[in-house]
Design a protein around this motif. Structure first.
Motif, PDB file in Angstrom:
ATOM      1  N   ALA A 139     -12.969 -13.274  -3.809  1.00  0.00           N
ATOM      2  CA  ALA A 139     -13.203 -11.839  -3.963  1.00  0.00           C
ATOM      3  C   ALA A 139     -12.587 -10.994  -2.865  1.00  0.00           C
ATOM      4  O   ALA A 139     -12.121  -9.877  -3.130  1.00  0.00           O
ATOM      5  N   ASP A 140     -12.601 -11.473  -1.630  1.00  0.00           N
ATOM      6  CA  ASP A 140     -12.251 -10.601  -0.504  1.00  0.00           C
ATOM      7  C   ASP A 140     -11.473 -11.395   0.539  1.00  0.00           C
ATOM      8  O   ASP A 140     -12.075 -12.100   1.347  1.00  0.00           O
ATOM      9  N   PRO A 141     -10.135 -11.333   0.502  1.00  0.00           N
ATOM     10  CA  PRO A 141      -9.323 -10.530  -0.412  1.00  0.00           C
ATOM     11  C   PRO A 141      -9.263 -11.151  -1.804  1.00  0.00           C
ATOM     12  O   PRO A 141      -9.451 -12.368  -1.954  1.00  0.00           O
ATOM     13  N   LEU A 142      -8.989 -10.314  -2.798  1.00  0.00           N
ATOM     14  CA  LEU A 142      -8.871 -10.826  -4.160  1.00  0.00           C
ATOM     15  C   LEU A 142      -7.689 -11.784  -4.249  1.00  0.00           C
ATOM     16  O   LEU A 142      -6.565 -11.448  -3.859  1.00  0.00           O
ATOM     17  N   HIS A 143      -7.953 -12.970  -4.765  1.00  0.00           N
ATOM     18  CA  HIS A 143      -6.891 -13.944  -5.016  1.00  0.00           C
ATOM     19  C   HIS A 143      -7.261 -14.726  -6.263  1.00  0.00           C
ATOM     20  O   HIS A 143      -8.125 -15.610  -6.221  1.00  0.00           O
ATOM     21  N   ALA A 144      -6.669 -14.371  -7.386  1.00  0.00           N
ATOM     22  CA  ALA A 144      -6.863 -15.062  -8.653  1.00  0.00           C
ATOM     23  C   ALA A 144      -5.572 -15.807  -8.955  1.00  0.00           C
ATOM     24  O   ALA A 144      -4.482 -15.219  -8.921  1.00  0.00           O
ATOM     25  N   PHE A 145      -5.686 -17.099  -9.267  1.00  0.00           N
ATOM     26  CA  PHE A 145      -4.472 -17.879  -9.463  1.00  0.00           C
ATOM     27  C   PHE A 145      -4.719 -19.037 -10.410  1.00  0.00           C
ATOM     28  O   PHE A 145      -5.855 -19.510 -10.578  1.00  0.00           O
ATOM     29  N   ILE A 146      -3.673 -19.502 -11.029  1.00  0.00           N
ATOM     30  CA  ILE A 146      -3.635 -20.755 -11.763  1.00  0.00           C
ATOM     31  C   ILE A 146      -2.199 -21.255 -11.681  1.00  0.00           C
ATOM     32  O   ILE A 146      -1.266 -20.551 -12.045  1.00  0.00           O
ATOM     33  N   ASP A 147      -2.021 -22.433 -11.139  1.00  0.00           N
ATOM     34  CA  ASP A 147      -0.684 -22.919 -10.802  1.00  0.00           C
ATOM     35  C   ASP A 147       0.027 -21.856  -9.960  1.00  0.00           C
ATOM     36  O   ASP A 147      -0.529 -21.386  -8.976  1.00  0.00           O
ATOM     37  N   ASP A 148       1.217 -21.438 -10.370  1.00  0.00           N
ATOM     38  CA  ASP A 148       1.925 -20.433  -9.575  1.00  0.00           C
ATOM     39  C   ASP A 148       1.784 -19.019 -10.135  1.00  0.00           C
ATOM     40  O   ASP A 148       2.463 -18.107  -9.669  1.00  0.00           O
ATOM     41  N   TRP A 149       0.902 -18.815 -11.097  1.00  0.00           N
ATOM     42  CA  TRP A 149       0.589 -17.457 -11.531  1.00  0.00           C
ATOM     43  C   TRP A 149      -0.374 -16.849 -10.516  1.00  0.00           C
ATOM     44  O   TRP A 149      -1.347 -17.489 -10.104  1.00  0.00           O
ATOM     45  N   GLN A 150      -0.120 -15.609 -10.144  1.00  0.00           N
ATOM     46  CA  GLN A 150      -0.864 -14.992  -9.061  1.00  0.00           C
ATOM     47  C   GLN A 150      -1.300 -13.568  -9.409  1.00  0.00           C
ATOM     48  O   GLN A 150      -0.560 -12.812 -10.022  1.00  0.00           O
ATOM     49  N   LEU A 151      -2.494 -13.222  -8.999  1.00  0.00           N
ATOM     50  CA  LEU A 151      -2.953 -11.836  -8.884  1.00  0.00           C
ATOM     51  C   LEU A 151      -3.642 -11.779  -7.537  1.00  0.00           C
ATOM     52  O   LEU A 151      -4.793 -12.193  -7.384  1.00  0.00           O
ATOM     53  N   ALA A 165      -4.886  -5.259   3.125  1.00  0.00           N
ATOM     54  CA  ALA A 165      -6.231  -4.704   3.007  1.00  0.00           C
ATOM     55  C   ALA A 165      -6.176  -3.318   2.365  1.00  0.00           C
ATOM     56  O   ALA A 165      -5.144  -2.634   2.427  1.00  0.00           O
ATOM     57  N   PRO A 166      -7.267  -2.876   1.729  1.00  0.00           N
ATOM     58  CA  PRO A 166      -7.320  -1.500   1.213  1.00  0.00           C
ATOM     59  C   PRO A 166      -7.104  -0.491   2.337  1.00  0.00           C
ATOM     60  O   PRO A 166      -7.332  -0.779   3.514  1.00  0.00           O
ATOM     61  N   ALA A 167      -6.661   0.694   1.943  1.00  0.00           N
ATOM     62  CA  ALA A 167      -6.417   1.744   2.923  1.00  0.00           C
ATOM     63  C   ALA A 167      -7.711   2.097   3.655  1.00  0.00           C
ATOM     64  O   ALA A 167      -8.813   2.017   3.100  1.00  0.00           O
ATOM     65  N   SER A 168      -7.587   2.499   4.909  1.00  0.00           N
ATOM     66  CA  SER A 168      -8.748   2.914   5.690  1.00  0.00           C
ATOM     67  C   SER A 168      -9.439   4.086   5.002  1.00  0.00           C
ATOM     68  O   SER A 168      -8.807   5.054   4.586  1.00  0.00           O
ATOM     69  N   GLY A 169     -10.747   3.990   4.859  1.00  0.00           N
ATOM     70  CA  GLY A 169     -11.507   5.043   4.200  1.00  0.00           C
ATOM     71  C   GLY A 169     -11.558   4.953   2.701  1.00  0.00           C
ATOM     72  O   GLY A 169     -12.181   5.803   2.053  1.00  0.00           O
ATOM     73  N   ALA A 170     -10.918   3.950   2.104  1.00  0.00           N
ATOM     74  CA  ALA A 170     -10.943   3.791   0.649  1.00  0.00           C
ATOM     75  C   ALA A 170     -12.348   3.385   0.200  1.00  0.00           C
ATOM     76  O   ALA A 170     -13.124   2.811   0.973  1.00  0.00           O
ATOM     77  N   PRO A 171     -12.716   3.677  -1.047  1.00  0.00           N
ATOM     78  CA  PRO A 171     -14.032   3.253  -1.540  1.00  0.00           C
ATOM     79  C   PRO A 171     -14.222   1.746  -1.438  1.00  0.00           C
ATOM     80  O   PRO A 171     -13.248   0.980  -1.410  1.00  0.00           O
ATOM     81  N   ALA A 172     -15.472   1.301  -1.397  1.00  0.00           N
ATOM     82  CA  ALA A 172     -15.765  -0.123  -1.253  1.00  0.00           C
ATOM     83  C   ALA A 172     -15.186  -0.944  -2.393  1.00  0.00           C
ATOM     84  O   ALA A 172     -14.851  -2.121  -2.214  1.00  0.00           O
ATOM     85  N   SER A 173     -15.051  -0.332  -3.573  1.00  0.00           N
ATOM     86  CA  SER A 173     -14.523  -1.061  -4.728  1.00  0.00           C
ATOM     87  C   SER A 173     -13.004  -1.085  -4.774  1.00  0.00           C
ATOM     88  O   SER A 173     -12.421  -1.754  -5.634  1.00  0.00           O
ATOM     89  N   ALA A 174     -12.347  -0.359  -3.877  1.00  0.00           N
ATOM     90  CA  ALA A 174     -10.885  -0.278  -3.918  1.00  0.00           C
ATOM     91  C   ALA A 174     -10.256  -1.618  -3.557  1.00  0.00           C
ATOM     92  O   ALA A 174     -10.780  -2.378  -2.735  1.00  0.00           O
ATOM     93  N   LEU A 175      -9.132  -1.887  -4.181  1.00  0.00           N
ATOM     94  CA  LEU A 175      -8.344  -3.067  -3.877  1.00  0.00           C
ATOM     95  C   LEU A 175      -7.099  -2.656  -3.105  1.00  0.00           C
ATOM     96  O   LEU A 175      -6.538  -1.578  -3.329  1.00  0.00           O
ATOM     97  N   GLY A 176      -6.670  -3.516  -2.201  1.00  0.00           N
ATOM     98  CA  GLY A 176      -5.407  -3.288  -1.535  1.00  0.00           C
ATOM     99  C   GLY A 176      -4.244  -3.549  -2.472  1.00  0.00           C
ATOM    100  O   GLY A 176      -4.434  -3.885  -3.647  1.00  0.00           O
ATOM    101  N   PRO A 177      -3.029  -3.397  -1.997  1.00  0.00           N
ATOM    102  CA  PRO A 177      -1.858  -3.683  -2.842  1.00  0.00           C
ATOM    103  C   PRO A 177      -1.944  -5.096  -3.418  1.00  0.00           C
ATOM    104  O   PRO A 177      -2.338  -6.047  -2.728  1.00  0.00           O
ATOM    105  N   LEU A 178      -1.579  -5.223  -4.682  1.00  0.00           N
ATOM    106  CA  LEU A 178      -1.624  -6.510  -5.370  1.00  0.00           C
ATOM    107  C   LEU A 178      -0.221  -6.961  -5.753  1.00  0.00           C
ATOM    108  O   LEU A 178       0.643  -6.133  -6.077  1.00  0.00           O
ATOM    109  N   ARG A 179      -0.030  -8.256  -5.736  1.00  0.00           N
ATOM    110  CA  ARG A 179       1.148  -8.863  -6.368  1.00  0.00           C
ATOM    111  C   ARG A 179       0.682  -9.583  -7.619  1.00  0.00           C
ATOM    112  O   ARG A 179      -0.297 -10.348  -7.582  1.00  0.00           O
TER     113      ARG A 179
END
Length: 364
Positions: A135-147, A152-166
């Motif tokens: 969950a923190d940081p978000l890392h969802a994967f299966i084999d080489d598929w990635q999310l 990290a999320p921007a300073s002051g962003a809401p608690a539910s905000a996610l940082g940049p994702l690949r």
């Protein structure tokens, strides 16, 4: 993992999980089957972040699901899908570890252009390190598929905000690699994340992040193209999300003018009228449930797809919001021929609120 081991794992997973679900199928993919021993979805539950970006193994099924509507530098439109499913094969406390773990991972990826539709499917058994989510940081994967969060999320962003994702995936004849960014928090679906699916009370916990900006590349047929666009992430978990007589759904996610968002779903009963509801999401992420009866969803036109007739053109009207639109697919042949097959592809809407988004249709 070598090809032989992957093949064995896929065969075991299919036999152990998918065949029993088919045999006892209730609703699409058995999602209406009774769920004794699993955690219930309760209206009193309040979502907590960043923890709820991660898995919920006490529930029977959940998914991390992203769709993106894209435009190439030459102006051609496209869409991609990335989905990771976690499926519990037994209630909490049953099963073992390693190869005996009772959690199954299944993933789908799709890439659609006006000329072609590509898809691929992967399986993994939990407990052996081939797939998973943190969950923190978000890392969802299966084999080489990635999310995966790359910062990290921007300073002051809401608690539910996610940082940049690949977000990256590949199949036999396609691939994509995209960067997703937003500094906004998530939007809660239903009422405070409690999303009702039928008159009898079936429900899920459900939130979305519909505000991602996207850049990167896609490679349909191996031809790499630079793209930009917008993405929508859905997170949903439940133990019995459908009623037993609900055969499937028609689900829309639409990026409206002025950065408003619309999610609408139509859950079809074997007998009787469909259950239709959704949420209207303001640019600040505040989300208002659209009660059953407030939304009109009607099929307008069909296409022959994978040997069946499917409704690929739709009318959506929300009189209280002054919305009346018609949707048409970028590619009517957007059939996901996975073990539980369904239609999934980008659409464009015309009318009072011109829009782009995605349509998913299951159970046909």
């Amino acid at each position: 993992m070598n090809a032989e081991r992957r093949h064995v794992l896929k065969a075991l997973a299919a036999c152990a999980a998918l065949a029993p679900l088919r045999a006892a199928a209730q609703g699409f993919a058995g999602l209406g089957a009774e769920a004794g021993g699993f955690a219930p979805v309760l209206p009193s539950t309040r979502l907590v972040f960043p923890a709820d970006h991660g898995p919920h193994p006490d529930f029977r099924i959940e998914w991390w699901y992203v769709t993106a509507v894209l435009t190439g530098t030459e102006g051609a439109e496209a869409g991609v899908q990335w989905t990771l499913f976690r499926i519990s094969l037994a209630p909490p406390g049953e099963g073992g570890s390693g190869w005996q773990a009772r959690q199954l991972w299944m993933a789908h990826a799709g890439l659609t252009t006006a000329e072609s539709h590509h898809h691929h499917q992967l399986y993994a058994r939990a407990g052996v390190g081939q797939a998973g989510v943190t969950a923190d940081p978000l890392h969802a994967f299966i084999d080489d598929w990635q999310l995966v969060e790359t910062a990290a999320p921007a300073s002051g962003a809401p608690a539910s905000a996610l940082g940049p994702l690949r977000m990256a995936a590949r199949g036999g004849d396609f691939a994509y690699d995209l960067a997703l960014t937003t500094e906004r928090g998530v939007a809660l679906q239903g009422i405070d994340g409690y999303s009702v699916k039928s008159e009898r009370g079936q429900a899920s916990h459900y939130y979305s992040q519909p505000f991602f900006e996207v850049s990167g590349w896609i490679a349909p047929g191996g031809q790499r193209r630079a793209v930009t666009g917008r993405a929508w992430m859905d997170r949903e978990w439940s133990s019995q999300p459908l009623d037993a007589d609900q055969s499937g759904w028609d689900w829309f996610s639409l990026h409206l003018p002025g950065d408003e968002k619309l999610m609408v779903y139509r859950l079809r009963h074997d007998t009787g009228p469909a259950y239709v509801t959704g949420n209207w999401i303001a640019p600040d992420g505040s989300s208002t449930r659209l009660d059953p009866g407030a939304v009109e969803v009607d099929a307008l036109g069909e296409a022959e797809v994978a040997g069946r007739r499917l409704p690929v053109r739709w009318r959506i009207a929300i009189p209280a919001r002054g919305l009346e639109i018609e949707t048409a697919p970028l590619n009517p042949q957007s059939w996901m021929a996975t073990d539980f097959a369904y239609w999934e592809g980008p659409v464009r809407a015309t009318g009072t609120h011109p829009a782009r988004g995605y349509l998913e249709m299951t159970g046909y």
